[in-house]
Design a protein around this motif. Structure first.
Motif, mmCIF file in Angstrom:
data_model
loop_
_atom_site.group_PDB
_atom_site.id
_atom_site.type_symbol
_atom_site.label_atom_id
_atom_site.label_comp_id
_atom_site.label_asym_id
_atom_site.label_seq_id
_atom_site.Cartn_x
_atom_site.Cartn_y
_atom_site.Cartn_z
ATOM 1 N N ALA A 1 0.837 -1.203 0.000
ATOM 2 C CA ALA A 1 0.000 0.000 0.000
ATOM 3 C C ALA A 1 0.869 1.250 0.000
ATOM 4 N N GLU A 2 1.894 1.241 0.825
ATOM 5 C CA GLU A 2 2.773 2.408 0.904
ATOM 6 C C GLU A 2 3.581 2.567 -0.387
ATOM 7 N N ALA A 3 4.017 1.445 -0.963
ATOM 8 C CA ALA A 3 4.759 1.503 -2.216
ATOM 9 C C ALA A 3 3.874 2.039 -3.345
ATOM 10 N N TYR A 4 2.597 1.664 -3.340
ATOM 11 C CA TYR A 4 1.676 2.210 -4.348
ATOM 12 C C TYR A 4 1.519 3.715 -4.163
ATOM 13 N N GLN A 5 1.392 4.133 -2.923
ATOM 14 C CA GLN A 5 1.221 5.556 -2.641
ATOM 15 C C GLN A 5 2.413 6.353 -3.166
ATOM 16 N N ALA A 6 3.598 5.766 -3.069
ATOM 17 C CA ALA A 6 4.807 6.458 -3.507
ATOM 18 C C ALA A 6 4.994 6.424 -5.020
ATOM 19 N N THR A 7 4.577 5.328 -5.676
ATOM 20 C CA THR A 7 4.943 5.118 -7.086
ATOM 21 C C THR A 7 3.771 5.053 -8.053
ATOM 22 N N ARG A 8 2.580 4.767 -7.545
ATOM 23 C CA ARG A 8 1.381 4.563 -8.377
ATOM 24 C C ARG A 8 1.540 3.363 -9.334
ATOM 25 N N GLU A 9 2.286 2.383 -8.904
ATOM 26 C CA GLU A 9 2.482 1.171 -9.690
ATOM 27 C C GLU A 9 1.246 0.273 -9.535
ATOM 28 N N THR A 10 0.554 -0.006 -10.643
ATOM 29 C CA THR A 10 -0.716 -0.752 -10.618
ATOM 30 C C THR A 10 -0.571 -2.123 -9.971
ATOM 31 N N LEU A 11 0.545 -2.788 -10.216
ATOM 32 C CA LEU A 11 0.766 -4.116 -9.640
ATOM 33 C C LEU A 11 0.622 -4.083 -8.128
ATOM 34 N N TYR A 12 1.120 -3.030 -7.489
ATOM 35 C CA TYR A 12 1.069 -2.941 -6.032
ATOM 36 C C TYR A 12 -0.375 -2.822 -5.546
ATOM 37 N N HIS A 13 -1.176 -2.060 -6.287
ATOM 38 C CA HIS A 13 -2.610 -1.960 -5.981
ATOM 39 C C HIS A 13 -3.239 -3.347 -5.993
ATOM 40 N N ASP A 14 -2.965 -4.110 -7.049
ATOM 41 C CA ASP A 14 -3.577 -5.433 -7.197
ATOM 42 C C ASP A 14 -3.155 -6.369 -6.067
ATOM 43 N N VAL A 15 -1.889 -6.306 -5.678
ATOM 44 C CA VAL A 15 -1.403 -7.163 -4.597
ATOM 45 C C VAL A 15 -2.146 -6.867 -3.297
ATOM 46 N N VAL A 16 -2.332 -5.592 -2.980
ATOM 47 C CA VAL A 16 -3.031 -5.221 -1.743
ATOM 48 C C VAL A 16 -4.449 -5.775 -1.757
ATOM 49 N N TYR A 17 -5.169 -5.546 -2.839
ATOM 50 C CA TYR A 17 -6.564 -5.987 -2.913
ATOM 51 C C TYR A 17 -6.671 -7.509 -2.857
ATOM 52 N N GLU A 18 -5.774 -8.210 -3.546
ATOM 53 C CA GLU A 18 -5.832 -9.676 -3.564
ATOM 54 C C GLU A 18 -5.435 -10.265 -2.206
ATOM 55 N N THR A 19 -4.473 -9.648 -1.542
ATOM 56 C CA THR A 19 -4.028 -10.159 -0.240
ATOM 57 C C THR A 19 -5.125 -9.964 0.808
ATOM 58 N N ILE A 20 -5.749 -8.805 0.804
ATOM 59 C CA ILE A 20 -6.842 -8.570 1.763
ATOM 60 C C ILE A 20 -8.003 -9.516 1.471
ATOM 61 N N ALA A 21 -8.291 -9.756 0.197
ATOM 62 C CA ALA A 21 -9.370 -10.694 -0.157
ATOM 63 C C ALA A 21 -9.065 -12.089 0.384
ATOM 64 N N PHE A 22 -7.805 -12.525 0.264
ATOM 65 C CA PHE A 22 -7.409 -13.827 0.813
ATOM 66 C C PHE A 22 -7.608 -13.864 2.327
ATOM 67 N N VAL A 23 -7.114 -12.857 3.023
ATOM 68 C CA VAL A 23 -7.207 -12.840 4.488
ATOM 69 C C VAL A 23 -8.671 -12.847 4.919
#
Length: 686
Positions: free
Chosen positions: A282-304
């Motif tokens: 989440a923090e890396a996305y905030q700094a870079t706006r890299e779409t992959l990081y957004h997807d990782v956050v959403y998928e990880t929270i969905a798993f949890v």
């Protein structure tokens, strides 16, 4: 007719790991006075066997040795046998892991340590094959009878070692804190010397995610504009996201990768990793706006949420590596299984996820992983990006359908305060970055669950299972929950969270702090006494509890204008300063605090009816060294005292080093003041 298995004392425990051993023929005790007293009364050596539910080799040793009648007979005859869940009793684990390393042996789990009747260790090891284990048991039983004095002398020496001060162990001395730009650079150069420039992360394998390393690196990049550091950060986060360590279909990260390419995971999934990785991405996305990081956050929270969330709002501890007695079987596929599932699409699926006829894992099975972005894959295969993404989504749904028919890995359904706090902070960080209200809802549910079920009369408990809280909380529980509640305040401006964080800190200072050494013990002064009372200062897969407390004190000192908190935070950092410079990858959370002190935090106070909206605007920008406070009305919080909405309009007050800028009414103006119009304060582009 099959012999009926008889339960041992572990049947009354709540830990899933201990319950797995409840029908062993070994006469197991849980850790406690009953076992320790029996050893003294019968003058027997003690065997302490420590593991955790998701540990693959713990299961192997159980099946090979602890389920064997022949081996159990020797264990029961000569030893008082104690089984420990390291996740429930990290204090016991820390003492005897330290002892094993003092013996010059490699640590790990299962951890098997032999003690004299006074609970002092004289020998140990990790996994033993059954015949070797049986020989060792007999040899130690003989030595205990025939060479008792030598064993007791050795045990006394190890006990003395265990009681050495952590500062003494690492050769640290008290200094005045002097943070310097050159030292921060030295930390980076030392850290970068271990970069794996091909696959990301740090060499050598096995590779653990170690989120606090990269949270520090994010801050260093922001501060220094070092483009090589940014390249390594992106390489690491990208390769972890593409690798088998990240479940490509269901989301969520495994504990570590056994190889340097992040391809082959040790398949257990731990809550503490996933909570921290949500924060990192989440923090890396905030700094870079890299779409992959957004997807990782959403998928990880969905798993949890899907697989680790309890109906009450707590989060379970982990998923096992094994199913049907085979590591990774739940997650892997043969080429034939994939062909039956996808038919004509299978070649493209297999190219996308690198599945082969021979398999890239054991028994001809394939771990699904990626190497390139969807954009690159679409271009390489002459596909429209949208068409590929639709296909990938369909593939994932079909794989999940197949998984739903398989035997699932075992779930460790105890709920740990400290690990829940890491997930709580992850959810708060994700909400701060993305503004997704569902993330905030999960975070608040979890915070309320913890405070309702794991907090009684101002004290915390470590573990919760079947409606019951148990085990006095450790410093990591207090430290990590305090950290999470501070963050929850920052993203909601609800002061009850901040007040609770301060209450927990006051309790911690009264019950864990060592005045003589100026650091915190891991255990409460009222908890059961072990042969050593340890302090935790090295950052591991979870940041050390002392480093988390030092950051908490730094932040709360600002919020509540408590100078003694700030001074204590400085003093704690000064003690380990030399070690941070030498070993930044092992003290990266301390290095984050070093950066905070060097860069001087900026206070942003938002007052007025649109305070939440203004905070949301500011959260679009990467501001890693900001103390954020706000209220829609008035507040007694020292950081907000005497601050009002000028002319009824939401007003932002920006201050640094006790000096305030002119009050402003827009996020853009506030941002200019925070950055001081210096381009160097912006995060470099990927």
């Amino acid at each position: 007719m099959a012999k009926t298995k008889k339960a041992n004392r572990l049947l009354d425990e709540s830990s899933p790991y201990l319950l797995q051993h409840a029908y062993n023929p070994v006469d197991w005790y849980p850790w406690g006075e009953d076992a320790l007293n029996r050893a003294k009364q019968e003058d027997k050596p003690i065997l302490v066997s420590i593991g955790y539910a998701a540990c693959h080799w713990c299961h192997v040793m159980e099946h090979q040795s602890f389920e064997s009648e022949k081996i159990a007979e020797v264990m029961n005859q000569h030893f008082v046998c104690i089984k420990v869940d390291r996740e429930e009793r990290p204090d016991v684990d820390a003492v005897y892991m330290d002892a094993l390393q003092a013996m010059g042996l490699q640590g790990g789990w299962p951890l098997n340590v032999f003690l004299n009747p006074d609970a002092k260790p004289f020998y140990g090891g990790t996994y033993f094959p059954p015949q070797q284990w049986l020989t060792l048991l007999r040899n130690i039983a003989t030595a205990f009878t025939q060479n008792r004095q030598e064993l007791d002398t050795s045990a006394e020496q190890f006990a003395e070692h265990l009681n050495r001060s952590e500062l003494e162990v690492y050769g640290l001395k008290q200094h005045e804190l002097q943070v310097q730009e050159e030292e921060l650079k030295q930390m980076y150069y030392t850290f970068s010397s271990r970069f794996d420039k091909k696959h990301g992360g740090l060499s050598p394998a096995p590779k653990f995610p170690m989120p606090s390393n990269y949270l520090w690196l994010l801050r260093y990049i922001h501060h220094s504009q070092n483009e090589q550091a940014l390249k390594h950060l992106h390489l690491t986060l990208q390769q972890m996201a593409y690798g088998g360590i990240n479940d490509q279909v269901g989301g969520g990260f495994a504990r570590y990768s056994v190889d340097e390419e992040w391809l082959v995971p040790h398949f257990e999934k731990m809550l503490y990793d996933n909570g921290q990785l949500v924060s990192l991405y989440a923090e890396a996305y905030q700094a870079t706006r890299e779409t992959l990081y957004h997807d990782v956050v959403y998928e990880t929270i969905a798993f949890v949420e899907r697989e680790l969330k309890s109906p009450e709002g707590g989060f379970y501890s982990s998923l096992d590596a094994d199913s049907e007695g085979e590591e990774g079987k739940f997650y892997t596929f043969t080429k034939n299984e994939l062909h039956q599932l996808f038919g004509s699409e299978e070649p493209l699926f297999s190219k996308y996820y690198h599945a082969t006829a021979a398999g890239n894992f054991e028994h001809g099975r394939n771990i699904l992983y990626r190497r390139i972005s969807d954009e690159a894959f679409a271009e390489e295969n002459e596909l429209e990006l949208e068409v590929l993404q639709d296909m990938v989504q369909n593939w994932k749904e079909r794989i999940m359908e197949v998984r739903s028919t398989r035997v699932r890995p075992a779930l460790d359904d105890k709920i740990l305060c400290s690990w829940n706090a890491l997930m709580l902070k992850g959810l708060a960080d994700a909400y701060y970055t993305f503004g997704n209200k569902h993330f905030l809802k999960l975070a608040i549910q979890n915070a309320e669950f913890i405070l309702k079920n794991l907090c009684k009369d101002g004290r915390l408990y470590h573990s919760y299972k079947n409606g019951k809280a148990s085990i006095d909380a450790f410093l990591e529980d207090y430290a990590l929950l305090t950290s999470a509640l501070i963050r929850l305040y920052e993203v909601t401006f609800e002061e009850k969270w901040l007040q609770k964080a301060k209450e927990l800190t006051v309790y911690t200072l009264n019950n864990f702090f060592d005045e003589a050494e100026g650091l915190f013990y891991f255990t409460d002064k009222s908890s059961q006494k072990l042969i050593a009372r340890k302090k935790e200062i090295i950052d591991n897969v979870i940041p050390s509890s002392n480093s988390v407390m030092a950051i908490n004190l730094h932040l709360l000192g600002q919020y509540f204008d408590e100078q003694q908190y700030e001074e204590l935070s400085d003093s704690m950092l000064a003690k380990v300063n030399e070690l941070i410079i030498k070993e930044p990858s092992h003290l990266s959370n301390w290095a984050i605090l070093y950066y905070y002190k060097l860069a001087h935090p900026t206070e942003i106070a938002i007052v007025g009816p649109e305070a939440p909206e203004m905070r949301a605007e500011l959260s679009s920008f990467y501001l890693p060294n900001v103390i954020l406070a706000g209220t829609q009305d008035i507040s007694d919080l020292p950081l907000l005292e005497h601050r009002v909405a000028i002319q009824g309009k939401t007003t932002v007050y920006v201050c640094q080093d006790k000096t305030c800028k002119f009050p402003v009414h827009t996020a853009a103006e506030a941002l200019e003041q925070v950055r001081g119009k210096q381009e160097s304060e912006k995060f470099p582009a990927l």
